[in-house]
Design a protein around this motif. Structure first.
Motif, PDB file in Angstrom:
ATOM      1  N   ALA A  24       0.966  -1.095   0.063  1.00  0.00           N
ATOM      2  CA  ALA A  24      -0.024   0.015   0.190  1.00  0.00           C
ATOM      3  C   ALA A  24       0.824   1.178   0.104  1.00  0.00           C
ATOM      4  O   ALA A  24       0.644   2.268  -0.803  1.00  0.00           O
ATOM      5  N   LEU A  25       1.968   1.224   0.781  1.00  0.00           N
ATOM      6  CA  LEU A  25       2.841   2.440   0.801  1.00  0.00           C
ATOM      7  C   LEU A  25       3.646   2.573  -0.519  1.00  0.00           C
ATOM      8  O   LEU A  25       3.721   3.802  -1.005  1.00  0.00           O
ATOM      9  N   LEU A  26       3.693   1.396  -1.089  1.00  0.00           N
ATOM     10  CA  LEU A  26       4.484   1.427  -2.598  1.00  0.00           C
ATOM     11  C   LEU A  26       3.688   2.144  -3.464  1.00  0.00           C
ATOM     12  O   LEU A  26       3.936   3.080  -4.414  1.00  0.00           O
ATOM     13  N   LYS A  27       2.471   1.729  -3.445  1.00  0.00           N
ATOM     14  CA  LYS A  27       1.505   2.324  -4.317  1.00  0.00           C
ATOM     15  C   LYS A  27       1.209   3.989  -4.196  1.00  0.00           C
ATOM     16  O   LYS A  27       1.246   4.633  -5.190  1.00  0.00           O
ATOM     17  N   ALA A  28       1.077   4.185  -2.790  1.00  0.00           N
ATOM     18  CA  ALA A  28       1.006   5.637  -2.628  1.00  0.00           C
ATOM     19  C   ALA A  28       2.244   6.499  -3.080  1.00  0.00           C
ATOM     20  O   ALA A  28       2.293   7.669  -3.670  1.00  0.00           O
ATOM     21  N   TYR A  29       3.207   5.803  -2.595  1.00  0.00           N
ATOM     22  CA  TYR A  29       4.593   6.316  -3.191  1.00  0.00           C
ATOM     23  C   TYR A  29       4.770   6.664  -4.453  1.00  0.00           C
ATOM     24  O   TYR A  29       5.106   7.539  -4.963  1.00  0.00           O
ATOM     25  N   GLN A  30       4.246   5.652  -5.546  1.00  0.00           N
ATOM     26  CA  GLN A  30       4.445   5.944  -7.077  1.00  0.00           C
ATOM     27  C   GLN A  30       3.315   6.784  -7.567  1.00  0.00           C
ATOM     28  O   GLN A  30       3.474   7.630  -8.675  1.00  0.00           O
ATOM     29  N   THR A  31       1.881   6.806  -7.108  1.00  0.00           N
ATOM     30  CA  THR A  31       0.965   7.281  -7.729  1.00  0.00           C
ATOM     31  C   THR A  31       0.234   8.327  -6.854  1.00  0.00           C
ATOM     32  O   THR A  31      -0.782   9.131  -7.460  1.00  0.00           O
ATOM     33  N   ASN A  32       0.461   8.810  -5.685  1.00  0.00           N
ATOM     34  CA  ASN A  32      -0.444   9.593  -4.944  1.00  0.00           C
ATOM     35  C   ASN A  32      -0.229  10.892  -5.562  1.00  0.00           C
ATOM     36  O   ASN A  32       1.029  11.362  -5.614  1.00  0.00           O
ATOM     37  N   ALA A 204      -8.556   6.943  -1.927  1.00  0.00           N
ATOM     38  CA  ALA A 204      -8.334   8.236  -2.264  1.00  0.00           C
ATOM     39  C   ALA A 204      -6.427   8.512  -2.056  1.00  0.00           C
ATOM     40  O   ALA A 204      -5.708   9.422  -2.807  1.00  0.00           O
ATOM     41  N   LEU A 205      -5.846   7.739  -1.020  1.00  0.00           N
ATOM     42  CA  LEU A 205      -4.639   7.689  -0.651  1.00  0.00           C
ATOM     43  C   LEU A 205      -3.756   6.850  -1.536  1.00  0.00           C
ATOM     44  O   LEU A 205      -2.687   7.316  -1.912  1.00  0.00           O
ATOM     45  N   VAL A 206      -4.302   5.711  -1.884  1.00  0.00           N
ATOM     46  CA  VAL A 206      -3.283   4.520  -2.251  1.00  0.00           C
ATOM     47  C   VAL A 206      -3.783   4.565  -3.931  1.00  0.00           C
ATOM     48  O   VAL A 206      -2.724   4.017  -4.472  1.00  0.00           O
ATOM     49  N   GLY A 207      -4.954   4.688  -4.309  1.00  0.00           N
ATOM     50  CA  GLY A 207      -5.262   4.715  -5.631  1.00  0.00           C
ATOM     51  C   GLY A 207      -5.796   3.318  -6.073  1.00  0.00           C
ATOM     52  O   GLY A 207      -6.664   3.305  -7.327  1.00  0.00           O
ATOM     53  N   SER A 208      -6.142   2.634  -5.125  1.00  0.00           N
ATOM     54  CA  SER A 208      -6.819   1.356  -5.523  1.00  0.00           C
ATOM     55  C   SER A 208      -7.534   0.800  -4.231  1.00  0.00           C
ATOM     56  O   SER A 208      -7.242   1.190  -3.183  1.00  0.00           O
ATOM     57  N   LEU A 426      11.448   2.494   5.296  1.00  0.00           N
ATOM     58  CA  LEU A 426      10.354   1.624   5.292  1.00  0.00           C
ATOM     59  C   LEU A 426      10.686   0.261   4.440  1.00  0.00           C
ATOM     60  O   LEU A 426       9.919  -0.395   4.257  1.00  0.00           O
ATOM     61  N   GLY A 427      11.825   0.373   3.974  1.00  0.00           N
ATOM     62  CA  GLY A 427      12.234  -0.852   2.996  1.00  0.00           C
ATOM     63  C   GLY A 427      11.573  -0.938   1.690  1.00  0.00           C
ATOM     64  O   GLY A 427      11.208  -2.178   1.387  1.00  0.00           O
ATOM     65  N   LEU A 428      11.322   0.119   1.237  1.00  0.00           N
ATOM     66  CA  LEU A 428      10.482   0.057   0.044  1.00  0.00           C
ATOM     67  C   LEU A 428      11.607  -0.332  -1.149  1.00  0.00           C
ATOM     68  O   LEU A 428      12.870   0.015  -0.985  1.00  0.00           O
ATOM     69  N   ASP A 429      11.274  -0.767  -2.405  1.00  0.00           N
ATOM     70  CA  ASP A 429      12.299  -1.229  -3.423  1.00  0.00           C
ATOM     71  C   ASP A 429      13.041  -0.128  -3.634  1.00  0.00           C
ATOM     72  O   ASP A 429      12.816   0.753  -4.126  1.00  0.00           O
ATOM     73  N   ALA A 430      14.348  -0.253  -3.529  1.00  0.00           N
ATOM     74  CA  ALA A 430      15.152   1.147  -3.911  1.00  0.00           C
ATOM     75  C   ALA A 430      15.137   1.292  -5.228  1.00  0.00           C
ATOM     76  O   ALA A 430      15.669   2.284  -5.726  1.00  0.00           O
ATOM     77  N   GLY A 431      14.811   0.315  -5.990  1.00  0.00           N
ATOM     78  CA  GLY A 431      14.881   0.794  -7.772  1.00  0.00           C
ATOM     79  C   GLY A 431      13.745   1.727  -8.156  1.00  0.00           C
ATOM     80  O   GLY A 431      13.728   2.385  -9.042  1.00  0.00           O
ATOM     81  N   VAL A 432      12.713   1.920  -7.226  1.00  0.00           N
ATOM     82  CA  VAL A 432      11.692   2.716  -7.570  1.00  0.00           C
ATOM     83  C   VAL A 432      11.852   4.280  -6.931  1.00  0.00           C
ATOM     84  O   VAL A 432      10.928   4.877  -7.125  1.00  0.00           O
ATOM     85  N   THR A 461      -2.443   8.264 -10.223  1.00  0.00           N
ATOM     86  CA  THR A 461      -3.709   7.536 -11.217  1.00  0.00           C
ATOM     87  C   THR A 461      -5.091   8.174 -10.571  1.00  0.00           C
ATOM     88  O   THR A 461      -5.138   8.427  -9.333  1.00  0.00           O
ATOM     89  N   ARG A 462      -6.054   8.015 -11.500  1.00  0.00           N
ATOM     90  CA  ARG A 462      -7.469   8.476 -11.198  1.00  0.00           C
ATOM     91  C   ARG A 462      -8.093   7.201 -10.597  1.00  0.00           C
ATOM     92  O   ARG A 462      -7.567   6.137 -11.009  1.00  0.00           O
ATOM     93  N   THR A 463      -9.097   7.676  -9.813  1.00  0.00           N
ATOM     94  CA  THR A 463      -9.822   6.660  -9.076  1.00  0.00           C
ATOM     95  C   THR A 463     -11.264   6.608  -9.627  1.00  0.00           C
ATOM     96  O   THR A 463     -12.131   5.771  -8.796  1.00  0.00           O
ATOM     97  N   VAL A 464     -11.654   7.331 -10.735  1.00  0.00           N
ATOM     98  CA  VAL A 464     -12.831   7.574 -10.944  1.00  0.00           C
ATOM     99  C   VAL A 464     -13.694   6.267 -11.501  1.00  0.00           C
ATOM    100  O   VAL A 464     -14.685   6.017 -11.381  1.00  0.00           O
ATOM    101  N   ASP A 465     -12.827   5.305 -12.016  1.00  0.00           N
ATOM    102  CA  ASP A 465     -13.296   3.929 -12.309  1.00  0.00           C
ATOM    103  C   ASP A 465     -13.090   2.824 -11.430  1.00  0.00           C
ATOM    104  O   ASP A 465     -13.344   1.730 -11.781  1.00  0.00           O
TER     105      ASP A 465
END
Length: 479
Positions: A24-32, A204-208, A426-432, A461-465
């Motif tokens: 969840a944190l990685l998704k927010a990190y990439q798309t919030n 709203a925060l994570v995108g999914s 937080l140990g998120l993937d260093a590559g991203v 990312t949008r969340t309308v869908d």
């Protein structure tokens, strides 16, 4: 603090093989959008460095013109019919009173302040994601508890009706059971609405949508005392670091303002070319040299401001006042962070104690409920006693779930206020991971007037869908 960290990992039973907190944190990190927008803002702040550097670099310009005489002056016999000309000038700043040097330094310091602000935004988003993640877990558990309570009360009401039919109970007992069941159904509807709100906030925060959220892992490196937490926060909190850099930048702004009253020196060279296109009457001559005029010059220009209406001094005083404000702002931010750290530590500790107390209460109310039911079967307890015992058991379980959520969120907020709740921690993937220094190094020495970056496109990312959320929860298989 290993025991305390382990206590934070205790949570309600959730289905396995679902989404983890790290995912969840990685998704927010990439798309919030708040975070991706903050990165764009930091790239804009980076550009202030080459903008300030440009004021100290050579300035080269050229101009050209072509003119056609429609009506020649009646008193001029040598005026040309057509003229083509070109001019070029190169100016090289030599001394600007320190305005360029201090402007560049101020811009560099503001870049560092912007990076600290970006860290703060990242920690803030992560704190919100953790809270939303734990809200979904908590509210899912509360919905399950309330649904189970409704089921128990429905069975109680049916049993009360059966005993009333044989004359063992009165209508008062039925009314009491019906009342508690109606209240339980109302509480269930409220719990379901809270769960839907928590899930929508998560989206709203994570995108999914949240998908079978797993129990989060223990939080690392929690402090031993509030004093230790404050010591770390004063050194590492990004808001404090940003305030310090803003204060340093205000110092350079004062120096830039002082430069307005100092002399400036520029070196220059200029050249001109004029061609009369064989239309200049020079007394009958037709030589090409008479139709062309060339000139060139080079020199040094000194500008000494003598009086500017008091503007430079006013600007100095203005920037000194802003520097004073930045100094006070740094202290203000430090005060706020210290209060935040101490409050978060106290909240975390209180939640840990509440977990222990609530667990004791859950065990006690479960035993009490079992005893009341047994005593009712022999006639020493009333239906109301059973209903009260069931209500107490439900309240203790809800309080336990809420305390577990509060402890984890408070612990993460404590880490965030200490400056240790970012992607690196937080140990998120260093590559991203996004590196703001990379963009700064790319643009800091750009010299050309032409070019730019590709046209901006959405990163978030949008969340309308995403589908509208409901209050469905997976069955609890822990029993």
């Amino acid at each position: 603090m290993l025991g305390a960290s382990a206590a934070l990992a205790i949570a309600v039973s959730v289905p396995a093989s679902g989404e983890t907190l790290q995912q969840a944190l990685l998704k927010a990190y990439q798309t919030n959008p708040t975070l991706t927008g903050a990165r764009s803002n930091q790239r804009a702040v980076d550009e202030n460095v080459p903008i300030q550097k440009a004021a100290g670099r050579p300035n080269l310009g050229a101009s050209g013109s072509y003119s056609e005489s429609i009506l020649k002056p009646t008193i001029s016999f040598t005026s040309p019919q057509r003229t083509a000309s070109a001019n070029a000038q190169l100016t090289v700043p030599i001394y600007a009173g320190g305005a360029v040097k201090n402007g560049v330094q101020g811009a560099k310091v503001r870049v560092e302040a912007g990076r600290a602000n970006l860290r703060g935004t990242e920690a803030s988003i992560f704190s919100q994601v953790v809270a939303a993640y734990m809200d979904v877990i908590r509210d899912s558990a509360i919905v399950s508890l309330n649904r189970a309570n409704v089921g128990v009360l429905e069975v109680n009401l049916q049993a009360t009706n059966d005993r009333f039919q044989v004359g063992d109970l009165t209508r008062t007992d039925i009314a009491q059971s019906e009342s508690r069941l109606a209240l339980a159904r109302s509480d269930l509807q409220t719990a379901e609405a809270n769960l839907i709100r928590s899930r929508e906030n998560y989206i709203a925060l994570v995108g999914s949508p949240p998908d079978n959220l797993e129990t989060p892992p223990p939080l690392p490196n929690l402090p031993q005392s509030p004093d230790v937490a404050v010591q770390v926060a004063v050194a590492d909190n990004p808001d404090i670091l940003s305030a310090k850099k803003q204060r340093e930048a205000a110092f350079y702004d004062v120096r830039v303002a002082r430069a307005a009253a100092k002399p400036t020196i520029n070196a220059f060279t200029q050249a001109g070319y004029t061609n009369y296109l064989k239309t200049l009457d020079n007394g009958g001559g037709t030589a090409n040299s008479a139709q062309i005029n060339k000139q060139a010059a080079a020199g040094v220009e000194l500008n000494v401001p003598l009086y500017q209406g008091g503007r430079p001094a006013a600007q100095v005083r203005q920037n000194q006042a802003l520097e004073s404000q930045a100094i006070e702002r740094e202290i203000e931010v430090e005060r706020g962070v210290i209060a935040q750290v101490r409050a978060a530590y106290a909240s975390w500790q209180a939640s840990l104690q509440t977990i222990a107390s609530s667990q004791t209460a859950v065990n006690a109310t479960a035993l009490s409920l079992e005893g009341v039911r047994a005593e009712n079967s022999v006639g020493s307890r009333t239906i109301l006693d059973i209903l009260n015992a069931e209500q107490e058991a439900l309240i203790s379980r809800v309080e336990l779930v809420s305390a577990q959520r509060n402890a984890y969120v408070a612990g993460f907020s404590l880490l965030a206020s200490m400056g240790h709740a970012e992607a690196d921690d937080l140990g998120l993937d260093a590559g991203v991971l996004y590196d703001p220094v990379q963009n700064y190094n790319r643009i800091k020495n750009k010299l050309l007037d032409w070019g730019g970056d590709p046209a901006p496109v959405p990163v978030a990312t949008r969340t309308v869908d995403t589908p509208a959320q409901n209050a469905k929860v997976a069955p609890d298989t822990s029993k």
